[in-house]
Write a protein that holds these residues in place. Structure first.
Motif, PDB file in Angstrom:
ATOM      1  N   ARG A 136      -5.768   3.781  -5.215  1.00  0.00           N
ATOM      2  CA  ARG A 136      -7.106   4.845  -4.650  1.00  0.00           C
ATOM      3  C   ARG A 136      -8.940   4.566  -5.734  1.00  0.00           C
ATOM      4  O   ARG A 136      -8.548   5.069  -6.764  1.00  0.00           O
ATOM      5  N   TYR A 165       0.909  -1.401  -0.110  1.00  0.00           N
ATOM      6  CA  TYR A 165       0.066   0.128   0.248  1.00  0.00           C
ATOM      7  C   TYR A 165       1.133   1.093  -0.091  1.00  0.00           C
ATOM      8  O   TYR A 165       1.277   1.962   1.027  1.00  0.00           O
ATOM      9  N   THR A 198      -9.425   1.072  -1.092  1.00  0.00           N
ATOM     10  CA  THR A 198      -8.750   1.566  -0.954  1.00  0.00           C
ATOM     11  C   THR A 198      -7.793  -0.210  -1.035  1.00  0.00           C
ATOM     12  O   THR A 198      -8.360  -0.948   0.122  1.00  0.00           O
TER      13      THR A 198
END
Length: 240
Positions: free
Chosen positions: A227, A205, A214
């Motif tokens: 995103r 991430y 996300t």
């Protein structure tokens, strides 16, 4: 609830802001942040999403002995990952601060009752406006300037970000000390300084927002690909 420009005057003339952007362009982030801390003591807010960029800025302010000159805050959407809330607690303890939680007017159940369940899956722009943009607008009314961790290489929309700029959307001077830094420079600082960071960064991430919007990024993907996957959307509206 229109997304209109702020009407209040900026704390500095635009000509001075443009001059500062030029004079500070080549300065290291620590110097840019130090300028803001000295120029707006008690009237400066630092936006923290508990990603590496924002915590690095907190670390810089702490290293300069000037954390008391800035209000650290975060937008508590109620939808963050557990790891993000845990990082908030770690940062608060590590630096001896109490980040201000800025929350929306509507609780999640109230938002669902008014707009339908899981609004982020149907109208992510509206969800971001309700849970991020409007709460931020209200909060920033008490300040003259705000500091963000945005970097030019993050998105095409951020490529022309100035280190100091006029933010007409919120009616403040906006300071972006890390604008020129690359991801490599950021992580060199974070690891060298032992800055506490969100463990999700180690799990694919690179950019961390609300949990429902996300996902991890695969090798070779754009760092912001995780995103709002499936939508033509790369910004929540805070840095438009």
């Amino acid at each position: 609830m229109g997304d209109v420009q702020a009407s209040r005057p900026l704390a500095l003339p635009e000509q001075e802001i443009a001059s500062l952007a030029r004079s500070l362009e080549e300065a290291p982030p620590q110097a840019i942040l130090a300028w803001a801390l000295d120029r707006f003591p008690g009237r400066l807010a630092l936006a923290c999403s508990f990603q590496a960029e924002d915590v690095a800025l907190i670390d810089m302010a702490a290293a300069a002995g000037k954390l008391a000159a800035v209000t650290v805050f975060y937008l508590d959407t109620g939808l963050h990952f557990p790891e993000t809330y845990a990082t908030c607690r770690r940062v608060a303890e590590y630096y001896g601060i109490e980040p201000v939680a800025v929350r929306p007017d509507l609780a999640l159940d109230e938002q669902a009752a008014r707009y339908g369940p899981r609004l982020w899956e149907r109208e992510p722009d509206l969800c971001c406006r309700l849970r991020k943009v409007e709460p931020l607008r209200r909060f920033l009314q008490g300040f003259d300037a705000w500091v963000t961790g945005i970097r030019r290489e993050q998105t095409p929309q951020r490529a022309r970000t100035a280190v100091v700029e006029a933010d007409h959307r919120f009616g403040l001077v906006k300071v972006n000390p890390l604008a020129r830094w690359t991801r490599s420079q950021l992580w060199d600082y974070v690891l060298r300084r032992g800055v506490p960071y969100n463990p999700l960064h180690d799990r694919g991430y690179p950019s961390i927002g609300c949990a429902p919007c996300t996902r991890p990024v695969a090798p070779g993907e754009d760092p912001r690909a995780g995103r709002w996957a499936g939508f033509d959307k790369t910004e929540c509206g805070l840095h438009a």
